[in-house]
Scaffold this motif. Structure first.
Motif, PDB file in Angstrom:
ATOM      1  N   UNK A   1       0.836  -1.208   0.000  1.00 33.24           N
ATOM      2  CA  UNK A   1       0.000   0.000   0.000  1.00 33.24           C
ATOM      3  C   UNK A   1       0.869   1.257   0.000  1.00 33.24           C
ATOM      4  N   UNK A   2       1.904   1.262   0.828  1.00 29.12           N
ATOM      5  CA  UNK A   2       2.780   2.433   0.893  1.00 29.12           C
ATOM      6  C   UNK A   2       3.527   2.647  -0.417  1.00 29.12           C
ATOM      7  N   UNK A   3       3.962   1.556  -1.037  1.00 31.53           N
ATOM      8  CA  UNK A   3       4.714   1.683  -2.282  1.00 31.53           C
ATOM      9  C   UNK A   3       3.804   2.139  -3.424  1.00 31.53           C
ATOM     10  N   UNK A   4       2.556   1.678  -3.432  1.00 30.07           N
ATOM     11  CA  UNK A   4       1.601   2.146  -4.451  1.00 30.07           C
ATOM     12  C   UNK A   4       1.366   3.643  -4.286  1.00 30.07           C
ATOM     13  N   UNK A   5       1.194   4.094  -3.030  1.00 25.56           N
ATOM     14  CA  UNK A   5       0.987   5.520  -2.783  1.00 25.56           C
ATOM     15  C   UNK A   5       2.207   6.332  -3.218  1.00 25.56           C
ATOM     16  N   UNK A   6       3.410   5.768  -3.016  1.00 29.06           N
ATOM     17  CA  UNK A   6       4.642   6.476  -3.377  1.00 29.06           C
ATOM     18  C   UNK A   6       4.822   6.562  -4.886  1.00 29.06           C
ATOM     19  N   UNK A   7       4.597   5.449  -5.584  1.00 26.23           N
ATOM     20  CA  UNK A   7       4.831   5.407  -7.035  1.00 26.23           C
ATOM     21  C   UNK A   7       3.610   5.808  -7.845  1.00 26.23           C
ATOM     22  N   UNK A   8       2.429   5.764  -7.203  1.00 20.50           N
ATOM     23  CA  UNK A   8       1.144   6.042  -7.867  1.00 20.50           C
ATOM     24  C   UNK A   8       0.933   5.120  -9.066  1.00 20.50           C
ATOM     25  N   UNK A   9       1.445   3.899  -8.911  1.00 12.61           N
ATOM     26  CA  UNK A   9       1.345   2.923  -9.996  1.00 12.61           C
ATOM     27  C   UNK A   9       1.451   1.516  -9.393  1.00 12.61           C
ATOM     28  N   UNK A  10       0.439   0.688  -9.600  1.00 13.52           N
ATOM     29  CA  UNK A  10       0.421  -0.648  -9.006  1.00 13.52           C
ATOM     30  C   UNK A  10       1.497  -1.534  -9.615  1.00 13.52           C
ATOM     31  N   UNK A  11       1.688  -1.454 -10.924  1.00 12.69           N
ATOM     32  CA  UNK A  11       2.676  -2.309 -11.583  1.00 12.69           C
ATOM     33  C   UNK A  11       4.080  -2.012 -11.095  1.00 12.69           C
ATOM     34  N   UNK A  12       4.446  -0.721 -10.985  1.00 17.37           N
ATOM     35  CA  UNK A  12       5.790  -0.365 -10.504  1.00 17.37           C
ATOM     36  C   UNK A  12       5.975  -0.786  -9.052  1.00 17.37           C
ATOM     37  N   UNK A  13       4.955  -0.567  -8.230  1.00 18.35           N
ATOM     38  CA  UNK A  13       5.047  -0.966  -6.827  1.00 18.35           C
ATOM     39  C   UNK A  13       5.235  -2.473  -6.705  1.00 18.35           C
ATOM     40  N   UNK A  14       4.498  -3.230  -7.513  1.00 15.68           N
ATOM     41  CA  UNK A  14       4.612  -4.689  -7.485  1.00 15.68           C
ATOM     42  C   UNK A  14       6.012  -5.131  -7.882  1.00 15.68           C
ATOM     43  N   UNK A  15       6.592  -4.481  -8.897  1.00 18.91           N
ATOM     44  CA  UNK A  15       7.932  -4.847  -9.361  1.00 18.91           C
ATOM     45  C   UNK A  15       8.971  -4.637  -8.273  1.00 18.91           C
ATOM     46  N   UNK A  16       8.873  -3.522  -7.547  1.00 22.27           N
ATOM     47  CA  UNK A  16       9.830  -3.226  -6.483  1.00 22.27           C
ATOM     48  C   UNK A  16       9.765  -4.284  -5.383  1.00 22.27           C
ATOM     49  N   UNK A  17       8.562  -4.767  -5.104  1.00 19.56           N
ATOM     50  CA  UNK A  17       8.371  -5.735  -4.021  1.00 19.56           C
ATOM     51  C   UNK A  17       8.478  -7.182  -4.483  1.00 19.56           C
ATOM     52  N   UNK A  18       8.784  -7.385  -5.765  1.00 16.10           N
ATOM     53  CA  UNK A  18       8.930  -8.742  -6.274  1.00 16.10           C
ATOM     54  C   UNK A  18       7.619  -9.471  -6.429  1.00 16.10           C
ATOM     55  N   UNK A  19       6.531  -8.718  -6.706  1.00 10.20           N
ATOM     56  CA  UNK A  19       5.208  -9.314  -6.899  1.00 10.20           C
ATOM     57  C   UNK A  19       4.792  -9.147  -8.358  1.00 10.20           C
ATOM     58  N   UNK A  20       3.817  -9.930  -8.782  1.00 11.79           N
ATOM     59  CA  UNK A  20       3.229  -9.714 -10.093  1.00 11.79           C
ATOM     60  C   UNK A  20       2.180  -8.610  -9.995  1.00 11.79           C
ATOM     61  N   UNK A  21       1.882  -7.987 -11.123  1.00 15.59           N
ATOM     62  CA  UNK A  21       0.883  -6.918 -11.120  1.00 15.59           C
ATOM     63  C   UNK A  21      -0.483  -7.451 -10.714  1.00 15.59           C
ATOM     64  N   UNK A  22      -0.831  -8.635 -11.209  1.00 15.74           N
ATOM     65  CA  UNK A  22      -2.125  -9.221 -10.862  1.00 15.74           C
ATOM     66  C   UNK A  22      -2.190  -9.582  -9.386  1.00 15.74           C
ATOM     67  N   UNK A  23      -1.075 -10.090  -8.842  1.00 16.66           N
ATOM     68  CA  UNK A  23      -1.035 -10.432  -7.420  1.00 16.66           C
ATOM     69  C   UNK A  23      -1.176  -9.205  -6.537  1.00 16.66           C
ATOM     70  N   UNK A  24      -0.537  -8.103  -6.954  1.00 15.04           N
ATOM     71  CA  UNK A  24      -0.648  -6.861  -6.188  1.00 15.04           C
ATOM     72  C   UNK A  24      -2.068  -6.318  -6.235  1.00 15.04           C
ATOM     73  N   UNK A  25      -2.676  -6.325  -7.411  1.00 11.95           N
ATOM     74  CA  UNK A  25      -4.052  -5.839  -7.539  1.00 11.95           C
ATOM     75  C   UNK A  25      -5.007  -6.666  -6.692  1.00 11.95           C
ATOM     76  N   UNK A  26      -4.801  -7.981  -6.685  1.00 13.38           N
ATOM     77  CA  UNK A  26      -5.648  -8.865  -5.883  1.00 13.38           C
ATOM     78  C   UNK A  26      -5.464  -8.598  -4.391  1.00 13.38           C
ATOM     79  N   UNK A  27      -4.206  -8.354  -3.969  1.00 11.82           N
ATOM     80  CA  UNK A  27      -3.937  -8.084  -2.553  1.00 11.82           C
ATOM     81  C   UNK A  27      -4.614  -6.793  -2.108  1.00 11.82           C
ATOM     82  N   UNK A  28      -4.563  -5.763  -2.959  1.00 10.16           N
ATOM     83  CA  UNK A  28      -5.206  -4.492  -2.621  1.00 10.16           C
ATOM     84  C   UNK A  28      -6.713  -4.666  -2.535  1.00 10.16           C
ATOM     85  N   UNK A  29      -7.281  -5.414  -3.479  1.00  9.60           N
ATOM     86  CA  UNK A  29      -8.729  -5.660  -3.457  1.00  9.60           C
ATOM     87  C   UNK A  29      -9.142  -6.397  -2.190  1.00  9.60           C
TER      88      UNK A  29
END
Length: 294
Positions: free
Chosen positions: A10-38
């Motif tokens: 959540x903090x990384x998404x707020x910092x980057x304002x982009x789910x895909x970039x935040x997921x990449x930094x944390x070693x997650x897939x974009x779909x996995x990050x979107x699912x976690x936020x949901x």
């Protein structure tokens, strides 16, 4: 269930304002990050972010939650620092060098996980060409450096393996090939070519040279591997790109395996000082905690 990774996301998404970039930094897939936020939004019963095509911004509720989450994670990191001190791991600095093409996809997730475990250790990352990385290792400018296709007798910790792919416009005659058939270097050598180097000496031209071939019509040379796919899509030529560097969208291009297959292997090599046995506790700790390669 919400865990620390979810809150860091959540903090990384707020910092980057982009789910895909935040997921990449944390070693997650974009779909996995979107699912976690949901899942978190469902558990909390309120929206954390407002999404549009170009931006992801916290809601008013999200801003208040993020302030609490930041404080919570700061306290957790402080506990980690105390735990490291108790184990005899002092606050220190770790310097790692890499060339651009493996920075985000291979190295950054490992560094992010290490920093979460050891917040007292400052991690500094230097980006350069593979020749610069080798020189920094020899000069002890860095503690560890990413090297490509290391010699079998070299002391390295393998962190990744990547297949080279032939990338052609979707309208090209070679685009009709099946994945099983693939494309040979010989078939690419006399085509208009987009040469992508990715900051290292192993690239399309060197692979061709190893096979006794010469790229006879290099139209453009770029350092960024992702840019090469864009130029291929625009009809500038064909290219050879590592699988991990392909853009998320391959619209307008076809990526097929090289035949015979070609791979690039990444390893973390120690500096000259580490090779001679001098102390580098943070670097040794980083290497000891790397995931075991299969």
């Amino acid at each position: 269930m919400m865990n620390l990774t979810h809150w860091r996301l959540l903090l990384k998404v707020a910092e980057t304002r982009n789910i895909s970039r935040a997921a990449s930094v944390l070693g997650m897939t974009q779909s996995g990050a979107s699912q976690a936020i949901a899942q978190m939004e469902q558990a909390l019963g309120a929206k954390m972010f407002v999404r549009d095509r170009r931006d992801v911004a916290p809601t008013g509720f999200g801003e208040r939650v993020l302030q609490r989450a930041q404080a919570m994670l700061a306290e957790f990191d402080a506990i980690r620092v105390m735990a490291d001190a108790e184990r005899g791991i002092p606050a220190s600095r770790l310097r790692i060098a890499s060339f651009p093409s493996v920075m985000a996809t291979v190295l950054l997730p490992l560094v992010t996980a290490f920093r979460r475990r050891h917040p007292a250790i400052e991690v500094i990352i230097l980006e350069g060409t593979d020749h610069e990385v080798e020189q920094w290792l020899e000069d002890d400018t860095v503690d560890l450096g990413v090297v490509i296709n290391p010699a079998p007798d070299r002391q390295v910790a393998v962190i990744g393996l990547d297949a080279w792919l032939a990338v052609v416009p979707s309208t090209h005659r070679l685009a009709r090939r099946s994945c099983e058939a693939g494309i040979t270097l010989h078939e690419l050598a006399d085509q208009p070519f987009v040469l992508a180097t990715g900051g290292c000496h192993v690239h399309g031209a060197s692979l061709a040279a190893q096979a006794g071939l010469v790229l006879s019509d290099v139209r453009v040379t770029v350092g960024d591997l992702g840019s090469a796919a864009v130029l291929v899509r625009e009809g500038m030529g064909v290219s050879i790109i590592p699988e991990s560097a392909l853009p998320a969208s391959t619209r307008g291009v076809r990526a097929l395996p090289l035949q015979p297959p070609a791979w690039r292997e990444f390893g973390l090599a120690p500096s000259r000082a580490m090779r001679t046995g001098e102390t580098a506790r943070a670097a040794r700790l980083f290497l000891s905690e790397l995931p075991v390669s299969s």
